[in-house]
Design a protein around this motif. Sequence first.
Motif, PDB file in Angstrom:
ATOM      1  N   ILE A  76       0.836  -1.206   0.000  1.00  0.00           N
ATOM      2  CA  ILE A  76       0.000   0.000   0.000  1.00  0.00           C
ATOM      3  C   ILE A  76       0.869   1.252   0.000  1.00  0.00           C
ATOM      4  N   ALA A  77       1.970   1.225   0.737  1.00  0.00           N
ATOM      5  CA  ALA A  77       2.895   2.365   0.706  1.00  0.00           C
ATOM      6  C   ALA A  77       3.451   2.553  -0.700  1.00  0.00           C
ATOM      7  N   ALA A  78       3.769   1.441  -1.372  1.00  0.00           N
ATOM      8  CA  ALA A  78       4.289   1.533  -2.743  1.00  0.00           C
ATOM      9  C   ALA A  78       3.225   2.066  -3.701  1.00  0.00           C
ATOM     10  N   MET A  79       1.968   1.673  -3.507  1.00  0.00           N
ATOM     11  CA  MET A  79       0.884   2.132  -4.388  1.00  0.00           C
ATOM     12  C   MET A  79       0.687   3.642  -4.293  1.00  0.00           C
ATOM     13  N   LYS A  80       1.065   4.226  -3.156  1.00  0.00           N
ATOM     14  CA  LYS A  80       0.897   5.663  -2.963  1.00  0.00           C
ATOM     15  C   LYS A  80       1.983   6.473  -3.662  1.00  0.00           C
ATOM     16  N   ARG A  81       3.060   5.821  -4.032  1.00  0.00           N
ATOM     17  CA  ARG A  81       4.141   6.547  -4.714  1.00  0.00           C
ATOM     18  C   ARG A  81       3.637   7.030  -6.081  1.00  0.00           C
ATOM     19  N   PRO A  82       4.007   8.235  -6.487  1.00  0.00           N
ATOM     20  CA  PRO A  82       3.484   8.804  -7.738  1.00  0.00           C
ATOM     21  C   PRO A  82       3.692   7.902  -8.956  1.00  0.00           C
ATOM     22  N   ASN A  85       1.319   5.005  -8.757  1.00  0.00           N
ATOM     23  CA  ASN A  85      -0.058   5.424  -8.943  1.00  0.00           C
ATOM     24  C   ASN A  85      -0.368   5.713 -10.408  1.00  0.00           C
ATOM     25  N   VAL A  86       0.625   6.141 -11.170  1.00  0.00           N
ATOM     26  CA  VAL A  86       0.429   6.311 -12.620  1.00  0.00           C
ATOM     27  C   VAL A  86       0.122   4.959 -13.252  1.00  0.00           C
ATOM     28  N   TRP A  87       0.884   3.938 -12.864  1.00  0.00           N
ATOM     29  CA  TRP A  87       0.626   2.587 -13.395  1.00  0.00           C
ATOM     30  C   TRP A  87      -0.760   2.111 -12.988  1.00  0.00           C
ATOM     31  N   LEU A  88      -1.104   2.330 -11.714  1.00  0.00           N
ATOM     32  CA  LEU A  88      -2.405   1.923 -11.213  1.00  0.00           C
ATOM     33  C   LEU A  88      -3.526   2.620 -11.987  1.00  0.00           C
ATOM     34  N   SER A  89      -3.395   3.912 -12.185  1.00  0.00           N
ATOM     35  CA  SER A  89      -4.409   4.674 -12.939  1.00  0.00           C
ATOM     36  C   SER A  89      -4.530   4.164 -14.368  1.00  0.00           C
ATOM     37  N   ASN A  90      -3.400   3.918 -15.011  1.00  0.00           N
ATOM     38  CA  ASN A  90      -3.420   3.420 -16.383  1.00  0.00           C
ATOM     39  C   ASN A  90      -4.055   2.040 -16.468  1.00  0.00           C
ATOM     40  N   ASN A 114      -6.538   1.606   4.411  1.00  0.00           N
ATOM     41  CA  ASN A 114      -5.551   2.325   3.597  1.00  0.00           C
ATOM     42  C   ASN A 114      -5.669   1.955   2.124  1.00  0.00           C
ATOM     43  N   TYR A 115      -5.874   0.676   1.843  1.00  0.00           N
ATOM     44  CA  TYR A 115      -6.044   0.218   0.461  1.00  0.00           C
ATOM     45  C   TYR A 115      -7.290   0.858  -0.157  1.00  0.00           C
ATOM     46  N   MET A 116      -8.389   0.868   0.599  1.00  0.00           N
ATOM     47  CA  MET A 116      -9.623   1.452   0.069  1.00  0.00           C
ATOM     48  C   MET A 116      -9.431   2.940  -0.227  1.00  0.00           C
ATOM     49  N   ARG A 117      -8.662   3.648   0.604  1.00  0.00           N
ATOM     50  CA  ARG A 117      -8.404   5.076   0.350  1.00  0.00           C
ATOM     51  C   ARG A 117      -7.615   5.258  -0.952  1.00  0.00           C
ATOM     52  N   VAL A 118      -6.591   4.440  -1.160  1.00  0.00           N
ATOM     53  CA  VAL A 118      -5.792   4.550  -2.388  1.00  0.00           C
ATOM     54  C   VAL A 118      -6.655   4.255  -3.608  1.00  0.00           C
ATOM     55  N   ILE A 119      -7.442   3.199  -3.540  1.00  0.00           N
ATOM     56  CA  ILE A 119      -8.307   2.833  -4.670  1.00  0.00           C
ATOM     57  C   ILE A 119      -9.342   3.931  -4.918  1.00  0.00           C
ATOM     58  N   SER A 120      -9.965   4.445  -3.865  1.00  0.00           N
ATOM     59  CA  SER A 120     -10.970   5.491  -4.014  1.00  0.00           C
ATOM     60  C   SER A 120     -10.386   6.722  -4.697  1.00  0.00           C
ATOM     61  N   THR A 122      -7.735   6.942  -6.568  1.00  0.00           N
ATOM     62  CA  THR A 122      -7.349   6.641  -7.950  1.00  0.00           C
ATOM     63  C   THR A 122      -8.575   6.518  -8.843  1.00  0.00           C
ATOM     64  N   MET A 123      -9.617   5.868  -8.354  1.00  0.00           N
ATOM     65  CA  MET A 123     -10.850   5.725  -9.143  1.00  0.00           C
ATOM     66  C   MET A 123     -11.467   7.089  -9.436  1.00  0.00           C
ATOM     67  N   LYS A 124     -11.458   7.980  -8.446  1.00  0.00           N
ATOM     68  CA  LYS A 124     -11.973   9.337  -8.672  1.00  0.00           C
ATOM     69  C   LYS A 124     -11.198  10.019  -9.787  1.00  0.00           C
ATOM     70  N   GLY A 125      -9.877   9.831  -9.777  1.00  0.00           N
ATOM     71  CA  GLY A 125      -9.047  10.434 -10.814  1.00  0.00           C
ATOM     72  C   GLY A 125      -9.314   9.862 -12.189  1.00  0.00           C
ATOM     73  N   VAL A 126      -9.562   8.563 -12.257  1.00  0.00           N
ATOM     74  CA  VAL A 126      -9.796   7.907 -13.548  1.00  0.00           C
ATOM     75  C   VAL A 126     -11.215   8.160 -14.057  1.00  0.00           C
ATOM     76  N   PHE A 127     -12.211   8.004 -13.189  1.00  0.00           N
ATOM     77  CA  PHE A 127     -13.605   8.066 -13.628  1.00  0.00           C
ATOM     78  C   PHE A 127     -14.232   9.448 -13.505  1.00  0.00           C
TER      79      PHE A 127
END
Length: 196
Positions: A76-82, A85-90, A114-120, A122-127
Amino acid sequence: MSESWRNGDYDDVPYKGFRLRLLKVLQAVGLMPGVESLESRIKATELSYGWASIMRCSLTGLKPDGTFGASSAQVIAAMKRPEANVWLSNCIASHLGRLSRRARLVVLLSNDDNYMRVISKTMKGVFGQAYEEHPSLSPVVFRAGPRIFVHVGHPSPLNGTLGEFLDGDKLLGQGKKREMARLGVKGALGDLMGTI
């Protein structure tokens, strides 16, 4: 994995070693009643259920000792790195933004806060405007585009709270998250039309 690489058949790779736990998680939220094994469902030929990883299962993160690990704390800490997060968004835009119209529900394996916050985020950014938190079931349940997304307890043997998710008090902690997920599943599948 090496055998799958040689023969080109990857059906045995996903969730290897914890498919029964995954089935119990799905059944706890109202999916696959009466199913006794996932072996016939996790196939390239499966038409009702799709299986994938947003990125979580293929990502590791740096531990304090300088090695890499796959526990939630590191990932989760790694997912928060910019850059991650670009990979996750893509990945989300490429694969979850273009699902079949038949897909009504996406089950996300982890309900760690923490995972739900990261996903939320990122999803807001994508959708964008197509992302909507549920007024009473958020952050466990949300809508992105035409689909309902539901977070459930991760079936990994490393998840020390899985028992609570499966059998815990429905008013507290993981048991409450299970009940929220169950309502999200019902709404996505049409049993509670208008409430999700």
